[in-house]
Write a protein that holds these residues in place. Sequence first.
Motif, PDB file in Angstrom:
ATOM      1  N   VAL A 142       0.830  -1.205   0.000  1.00  0.00           N
ATOM      2  CA  VAL A 142       0.000   0.000   0.000  1.00  0.00           C
ATOM      3  C   VAL A 142       0.868   1.260   0.000  1.00  0.00           C
ATOM      4  N   LEU A 143       1.924   1.248   0.788  1.00  0.00           N
ATOM      5  CA  LEU A 143       2.813   2.412   0.852  1.00  0.00           C
ATOM      6  C   LEU A 143       3.612   2.541  -0.434  1.00  0.00           C
ATOM      7  N   TYR A 144       4.040   1.423  -0.988  1.00  0.00           N
ATOM      8  CA  TYR A 144       4.759   1.444  -2.264  1.00  0.00           C
ATOM      9  C   TYR A 144       3.917   2.105  -3.350  1.00  0.00           C
ATOM     10  N   ARG A 145       2.603   1.782  -3.376  1.00  0.00           N
ATOM     11  CA  ARG A 145       1.722   2.346  -4.403  1.00  0.00           C
ATOM     12  C   ARG A 145       1.199   3.730  -4.034  1.00  0.00           C
ATOM     13  N   ASN A 146       1.470   4.195  -2.814  1.00  0.00           N
ATOM     14  CA  ASN A 146       0.948   5.478  -2.326  1.00  0.00           C
ATOM     15  C   ASN A 146      -0.575   5.512  -2.319  1.00  0.00           C
ATOM     16  N   ASP A 147      -1.200   4.375  -2.022  1.00  0.00           N
ATOM     17  CA  ASP A 147      -2.656   4.307  -1.977  1.00  0.00           C
ATOM     18  C   ASP A 147      -3.220   4.843  -0.663  1.00  0.00           C
ATOM     19  N   LEU A 148      -2.479   4.675   0.424  1.00  0.00           N
ATOM     20  CA  LEU A 148      -2.903   5.149   1.739  1.00  0.00           C
ATOM     21  C   LEU A 148      -1.734   5.835   2.430  1.00  0.00           C
ATOM     22  N   SER A 149      -2.052   6.708   3.364  1.00  0.00           N
ATOM     23  CA  SER A 149      -1.002   7.280   4.197  1.00  0.00           C
ATOM     24  C   SER A 149      -0.578   6.251   5.238  1.00  0.00           C
ATOM     25  N   LEU A 150       0.591   6.458   5.824  1.00  0.00           N
ATOM     26  CA  LEU A 150       1.044   5.564   6.890  1.00  0.00           C
ATOM     27  C   LEU A 150       0.029   5.537   8.026  1.00  0.00           C
ATOM     28  N   GLN A 151      -0.521   6.686   8.396  1.00  0.00           N
ATOM     29  CA  GLN A 151      -1.467   6.728   9.500  1.00  0.00           C
ATOM     30  C   GLN A 151      -2.735   5.937   9.196  1.00  0.00           C
ATOM     31  N   GLU A 152      -3.231   6.052   7.977  1.00  0.00           N
ATOM     32  CA  GLU A 152      -4.418   5.278   7.597  1.00  0.00           C
ATOM     33  C   GLU A 152      -4.137   3.782   7.681  1.00  0.00           C
ATOM     34  N   LEU A 153      -2.968   3.382   7.214  1.00  0.00           N
ATOM     35  CA  LEU A 153      -2.603   1.964   7.269  1.00  0.00           C
ATOM     36  C   LEU A 153      -2.513   1.484   8.713  1.00  0.00           C
ATOM     37  N   LEU A 154      -1.867   2.265   9.552  1.00  0.00           N
ATOM     38  CA  LEU A 154      -1.730   1.879  10.963  1.00  0.00           C
ATOM     39  C   LEU A 154      -3.091   1.747  11.641  1.00  0.00           C
ATOM     40  N   GLU A 155      -4.030   2.581  11.246  1.00  0.00           N
ATOM     41  CA  GLU A 155      -5.379   2.493  11.824  1.00  0.00           C
ATOM     42  C   GLU A 155      -6.070   1.189  11.424  1.00  0.00           C
ATOM     43  N   TYR A 156      -5.914   0.786  10.170  1.00  0.00           N
ATOM     44  CA  TYR A 156      -6.476  -0.498   9.747  1.00  0.00           C
ATOM     45  C   TYR A 156      -5.820  -1.655  10.504  1.00  0.00           C
ATOM     46  N   MET A 157      -4.512  -1.594  10.663  1.00  0.00           N
ATOM     47  CA  MET A 157      -3.811  -2.661  11.378  1.00  0.00           C
ATOM     48  C   MET A 157      -4.242  -2.733  12.839  1.00  0.00           C
ATOM     49  N   THR A 158      -4.385  -1.588  13.457  1.00  0.00           N
ATOM     50  CA  THR A 158      -4.843  -1.552  14.852  1.00  0.00           C
ATOM     51  C   THR A 158      -6.233  -2.151  14.981  1.00  0.00           C
ATOM     52  N   ARG A 159      -7.087  -1.820  14.048  1.00  0.00           N
ATOM     53  CA  ARG A 159      -8.456  -2.346  14.067  1.00  0.00           C
ATOM     54  C   ARG A 159      -8.468  -3.871  13.984  1.00  0.00           C
ATOM     55  N   VAL A 160      -7.654  -4.435  13.096  1.00  0.00           N
ATOM     56  CA  VAL A 160      -7.609  -5.889  12.966  1.00  0.00           C
ATOM     57  C   VAL A 160      -7.005  -6.523  14.213  1.00  0.00           C
ATOM     58  N   LYS A 161      -5.932  -5.949  14.721  1.00  0.00           N
ATOM     59  CA  LYS A 161      -5.318  -6.501  15.930  1.00  0.00           C
ATOM     60  C   LYS A 161      -6.293  -6.515  17.098  1.00  0.00           C
ATOM     61  N   GLU A 162      -7.062  -5.457  17.247  1.00  0.00           N
ATOM     62  CA  GLU A 162      -8.036  -5.415  18.337  1.00  0.00           C
ATOM     63  C   GLU A 162      -9.138  -6.446  18.134  1.00  0.00           C
ATOM     64  N   ALA A 163      -9.585  -6.612  16.897  1.00  0.00           N
ATOM     65  CA  ALA A 163     -10.660  -7.576  16.607  1.00  0.00           C
ATOM     66  C   ALA A 163     -10.211  -9.014  16.829  1.00  0.00           C
ATOM     67  N   LEU A 164      -8.907  -9.278  16.624  1.00  0.00           N
ATOM     68  CA  LEU A 164      -8.394 -10.641  16.744  1.00  0.00           C
ATOM     69  C   LEU A 164      -7.724 -10.900  18.090  1.00  0.00           C
ATOM     70  N   SER A 165      -7.838  -9.961  18.995  1.00  0.00           N
ATOM     71  CA  SER A 165      -7.226 -10.099  20.313  1.00  0.00           C
ATOM     72  C   SER A 165      -7.677 -11.402  20.981  1.00  0.00           C
ATOM     73  N   GLY A 166      -6.707 -12.162  21.469  1.00  0.00           N
ATOM     74  CA  GLY A 166      -7.011 -13.411  22.147  1.00  0.00           C
ATOM     75  C   GLY A 166      -7.067 -14.631  21.254  1.00  0.00           C
ATOM     76  N   LEU A 167      -6.958 -14.433  19.927  1.00  0.00           N
ATOM     77  CA  LEU A 167      -7.049 -15.557  18.996  1.00  0.00           C
ATOM     78  C   LEU A 167      -5.687 -16.146  18.626  1.00  0.00           C
ATOM     79  N   ASP A 168      -4.613 -15.536  19.096  1.00  0.00           N
ATOM     80  CA  ASP A 168      -3.258 -16.009  18.826  1.00  0.00           C
ATOM     81  C   ASP A 168      -2.972 -16.085  17.325  1.00  0.00           C
TER      82      ASP A 168
END
Length: 304
Positions: A142-168
């Motif tokens: 995503v960063l290579y293609r300049n499709d999203l900013s770093l902050q937008e990407l980090l927000e998506y990653m945080t969202r997934v990590k929180e949703a999968l919390s406890g699933l290892d």
Amino acid sequence: MSYRDEDYHAYSGVNFTELSGTDFSEYTSEDLKKLWRKTLKSGMHGICFSMYEDGQEPGDIITVEQVERRVKILKPYSKWIRSFSCIEGNEHIARISHKHGIKTMVGAWLSDNKEDNEREIEGLIALAKEGCVNIAAVGNEVLYRNDLSLQELLEYMTRVKEALSGLDIPVGYVDAYYEFSVHPELVEISDVILSNCYPYWEGCHIDGSLSHMQQMFGQATDAAKGKKVIITETGWPSEGGSLRGALSSEENAMKYFINTQLWAKKSNIEVFYFSSFDESWKTGDEGDVGAFWGLWDKHEKLKF
């Protein structure tokens, strides 16, 4: 595809050139094919799943039957399958691979289309909660293609990590090896570092390709600060032209595959080879070489 001149950052850290590769100087063409087949039959850690048949392209809805046929072809050769999307039939890859006892790295394809991103993120979370995801990859280059900013990407990653919390389930992001040196925030948020390493796209001659790929891995490892690094893509096209010193040919494609697998097994490096099947649609940004990265051709037949 993961290299731009302005983004290249020379690395002067630890030398990871651990294996010089096979001496092919005395090999005939038939000898090379025999070794390629032997190497393939001995098994790979992982393979990138090629979704589309001839005449298909992203946006087409792919059936369960098509995905299952291709998963069955790959099953004898690979412990893991990597997918790139969670919509338009791509969600079948994780489910069918899981059914066949194959581990999965499942990707949510992120772009500048926020509506599709929502579908992708929700799809990844759903598949993970079904038990079909062993590693979750939030975005690819995503960063290579300049499709999203770093902050937008980090927000998506945080969202997934929180949703999968406890699933290892480890969560990471896939990009070119040098992006993790440029953006330490990616390393901090990632459970695992998912690095694309392509000597071909940096114009490297086949004779130095293994050493160059090891240096790429070394740079990602240095940036990872102790976190596990997985090579999520590496490969060599079997035809289609050249890029500076890198020549696309059947011979070079076989040599690169053999050396990559040998090094990965001896050094205990987890590698997802790119790619499984040739895909005719991939001739846009990559040019004609884009259609020839598979170990199998577009008719699902082994190339060599």
